[in-house]
Design an enzyme around this catalytic site. Structure first.
Site, PDB file in Angstrom:
ATOM      1  N   CYS A 116     -12.255   3.855  16.814  1.00 40.23           N
ATOM      2  CA  CYS A 116     -11.687   5.008  17.539  1.00 40.23           C
ATOM      3  C   CYS A 116     -12.747   5.877  18.197  1.00 40.23           C
ATOM      4  CB  CYS A 116     -10.829   5.856  16.599  1.00 40.23           C
ATOM      5  SG  CYS A 116      -9.542   4.897  15.807  1.00 40.23           S
ATOM      6  N   HIS A 256      -9.946  12.936  19.120  1.00 43.10           N
ATOM      7  CA  HIS A 256      -9.245  11.675  18.889  1.00 43.10           C
ATOM      8  C   HIS A 256      -7.870  11.991  18.301  1.00 43.10           C
ATOM      9  CE1 HIS A 256      -8.008   7.857  17.604  1.00 43.10           C
ATOM     10  NE2 HIS A 256      -8.307   8.032  16.331  1.00 43.10           N
ATOM     11  N   ASN A 286      -1.557   6.975  17.746  1.00 42.04           N
ATOM     12  CA  ASN A 286      -3.014   6.792  17.726  1.00 42.04           C
ATOM     13  C   ASN A 286      -3.353   5.542  18.535  1.00 42.04           C
ATOM     14  OD1 ASN A 286      -5.632   6.117  17.045  1.00 42.04           O
ATOM     15  ND2 ASN A 286      -5.401   6.564  14.864  1.00 42.04           N
TER      16      ASN A 286
HETATM   17  O1  UT7 Z   1      -7.996   6.549  13.921  1.00 47.18           O
HETATM   18  C1  UT7 Z   1      -8.356   6.643  12.587  1.00 47.18           C
HETATM   19  C2  UT7 Z   1      -7.328   6.048  11.740  1.00 47.18           C
HETATM   20  N1  UT7 Z   1      -6.565   6.697  10.826  1.00 47.18           N
HETATM   21  C3  UT7 Z   1      -6.266   7.982  10.545  1.00 47.18           C
HETATM   22  O2  UT7 Z   1      -6.739   8.918  11.089  1.00 47.18           O
HETATM   23  C4  UT7 Z   1      -5.286   8.210   9.467  1.00 47.18           C
HETATM   24  C5  UT7 Z   1      -5.648   9.329   8.525  1.00 47.18           C
HETATM   25  N2  UT7 Z   1      -4.658   9.481   7.510  1.00 47.18           N
HETATM   26  C6  UT7 Z   1      -3.423   9.985   7.744  1.00 47.18           C
HETATM   27  O3  UT7 Z   1      -3.102  10.339   8.862  1.00 47.18           O
HETATM   28  C7  UT7 Z   1      -2.500  10.165   6.585  1.00 47.18           C
HETATM   29  O4  UT7 Z   1      -3.199   9.923   5.389  1.00 47.18           O
HETATM   30  C8  UT7 Z   1      -1.232   9.244   6.651  1.00 47.18           C
HETATM   31  C9  UT7 Z   1      -0.341   9.691   7.764  1.00 47.18           C
HETATM   32  C10 UT7 Z   1      -1.668   7.795   6.829  1.00 47.18           C
HETATM   33  C11 UT7 Z   1      -0.463   9.352   5.341  1.00 47.18           C
HETATM   34  O5  UT7 Z   1      -0.060  10.701   5.122  1.00 47.18           O
HETATM   35  P1  UT7 Z   1      -0.277  11.386   3.716  1.00 47.18           P
HETATM   36  O6  UT7 Z   1       0.312  12.710   3.808  1.00 47.18           O
HETATM   37  O7  UT7 Z   1      -1.739  11.274   3.386  1.00 47.18           O
HETATM   38  O8  UT7 Z   1       0.615  10.495   2.773  1.00 47.18           O
HETATM   39  P2  UT7 Z   1       0.183   9.662   1.500  1.00 47.18           P
HETATM   40  O9  UT7 Z   1      -0.547   8.439   1.885  1.00 47.18           O
HETATM   41  O10 UT7 Z   1      -0.461  10.597   0.504  1.00 47.18           O
HETATM   42  O11 UT7 Z   1       1.596   9.268   0.948  1.00 47.18           O
HETATM   43  C12 UT7 Z   1       2.531  10.244   0.431  1.00 47.18           C
HETATM   44  C13 UT7 Z   1       3.839   9.526   0.154  1.00 47.18           C
HETATM   45  C14 UT7 Z   1       3.666   8.229  -0.622  1.00 47.18           C
HETATM   46  O12 UT7 Z   1       4.761   8.103  -1.499  1.00 47.18           O
HETATM   47  P3  UT7 Z   1       4.594   8.423  -3.055  1.00 47.18           P
HETATM   48  O13 UT7 Z   1       3.518   7.515  -3.544  1.00 47.18           O
HETATM   49  O14 UT7 Z   1       4.238   9.862  -3.123  1.00 47.18           O
HETATM   50  O15 UT7 Z   1       5.952   8.094  -3.576  1.00 47.18           O
HETATM   51  C15 UT7 Z   1       3.762   7.174   0.440  1.00 47.18           C
HETATM   52  O16 UT7 Z   1       4.214   5.951  -0.073  1.00 47.18           O
HETATM   53  O17 UT7 Z   1       4.442   9.176   1.396  1.00 47.18           O
HETATM   54  C16 UT7 Z   1       4.765   7.788   1.371  1.00 47.18           C
HETATM   55  N3  UT7 Z   1       4.670   7.265   2.725  1.00 47.18           N
HETATM   56  C17 UT7 Z   1       5.705   7.254   3.568  1.00 47.18           C
HETATM   57  N4  UT7 Z   1       6.978   7.664   3.448  1.00 47.18           N
HETATM   58  C18 UT7 Z   1       7.783   7.512   4.502  1.00 47.18           C
HETATM   59  C19 UT7 Z   1       3.593   6.732   3.342  1.00 47.18           C
HETATM   60  N5  UT7 Z   1       3.921   6.359   4.589  1.00 47.18           N
HETATM   61  C20 UT7 Z   1       5.226   6.671   4.753  1.00 47.18           C
HETATM   62  C21 UT7 Z   1       6.126   6.527   5.820  1.00 47.18           C
HETATM   63  N6  UT7 Z   1       7.393   6.960   5.661  1.00 47.18           N
HETATM   64  N7  UT7 Z   1       5.761   5.972   7.005  1.00 47.18           N
END
Ligand code: UT7
Length: 333
Positions: A116, A256, A286
């Protein structure tokens, strides 16, 4: 250190494919919701490259727009730098394919992969050739087809990514505008938090993925989130310090476009209001290295940038990589 010449952005162009993937469409593919995606990422839809269309096609279309915008012909381009982590081929490179598609026959061509952060790495590479007098016009094109390396059964990644291409023409400028300072870095030790295997996959890479899906993105989202929230403000401050410029002198930051919460965290740490942070991720998702040049083209077309405006571009990504650039806008509009 005084450079013999200065390099400024004289043209911009971008392409977002016509096909869209909305949050409600994703609801029927994985267990997710429009509400979760908007609240946790700020994304409503993303653009997807049609099956059978090479990435090089939209990369070339964005490039032609940038070349026209700069008032140049393809034959005037002396170097093409393409940044991508999702090329059509390992060889020919994306830059060579763009050369063929645009007719930029006088150009040398090379690819850069810094995930990225690729556009900032390409900008830093391209400016050198102009500042030392080797070339007058360099095309930088960042294009990505992330949908082709996305596992649409993995809700942790498939809601985030989209496809698109953005290009700029970097030319020798004879005024005080152009690239002022670029700051690049990498943390290879943490590269395992965001991976797309190609010809090799470690045991961990295989474990992390759904069976049989080797060449897809896997990401430890919260690790990347923590890194991004810190590095976006640190890299911005660093490039300002190195240039001896104050944040108040900067009109817009072009970050980004990964997650609205990352942009908000960066704004808070920098003490900058969100109306100075350009964002389009609501309708692009993204698009990795393409995200900053697509934003630049949009902002330029909307008339938000005037000659003499100072802007910052800042990115982070797989590798891990990061980078920032301070630039004074060279175009009249
Ligand atoms: O270009 C560089 C690449 N990447 C990035 O910049 C990504 C950086 N990270 C992020 O943007 C965030 O970490 C995410 C958007 C990927 C995830 O958001 P988060 O608030 O950090 O969620 P999490 O991974 O802590 O997950 C919280 C909950 C989990 O459920 P449990 O374990 O609490 O029951 C996940 O399984 O949300 C769940 N979850 C979802 N639920 C519904 C994860 N993805 C989804 C989804 N829909 N798409």
């Amino acid at each position: 250190m005084m450079k013999p010449y200065r390099a400024g952005i004289k043209g911009t162009g971008s392409i977002l494919p016509g096909k869209k993937l909305t949050n409600s469409q994703l609801e029927s593919i994985v267990e997710t919701s429009d509400e979760w995606i908007i609240k946790r990422t700020g994304i409503r839809e993303r653009h997807i490259l049609e099956d059978g269309v090479p990435l090089a096609k939209i990369a070339a279309e964005a490039s032609v727009k940038a070349i026209n915008d700069a008032g140049l012909n393809p034959a005037d381009i002396e170097l093409i730098i393409a940044s991508t982590c999702t090329p059509d081929y390992l060889t020919p490179s994306l830059s060579c394919m763009v050369q063929r598609e645009t007719g930029a026959k006088n150009a040398a061509a090379l690819d850069v992969n810094a995930a990225c952060t690729g556009f900032i790495y390409a900008l830093q590479t391209g400016r050198q050739f102009i500042e030392n007098g080797t070339y007058n016009n360099v095309l930088i094109v960042s294009a990505e087809a992330l949908s082709r390396v996305t596992d649409f059964n993995d809700r942790k990644t498939c809601v985030l990514f989209g496809d698109g291409a953005g290009a700029v023409v970097l030319s020798k400028v004879d005024d005080e505008t152009g690239v002022e300072e670029v700051f690049l870095g990498a943390v290879g030790d943490d590269g395992n938090v965001l991976t797309i295997p190609l010809l090799y996959a470690s045991d961990i890479d295989v474990q992390n993925r759904n069976q049989g899906k080797k060449q897809v993105i896997w990401m430890d989202g919260s690790e990347v989130f923590t890194f991004a929230s810190r590095i976006m403000s640190e890299a911005t401050k660093k490039v300002l310090d190195n240039a001896g410029t104050e944040m108040e002198q900067v009109k817009y930051i072009f970050p980004h476009q990964a997650n609205m919460r990352i942009l908000q965290n960066a704004a808070k740490r920098l003490g900058v209001s969100m109306d100075r942070i350009y964002s389009n991720l609501e309708y692009t998702g993204n698009i990795s290295s393409a995200s900053i040049p697509v934003c630049l083209d949009e902002a330029s077309n909307k008339g938000l940038l005037k000659k003499g405006d100072k802007i910052i571009m800042v990115a982070f990504g797989g590798g891990l990589t990061y980078g920032s650039a301070l630039l004074t806008w060279s175009k009249q509009h």
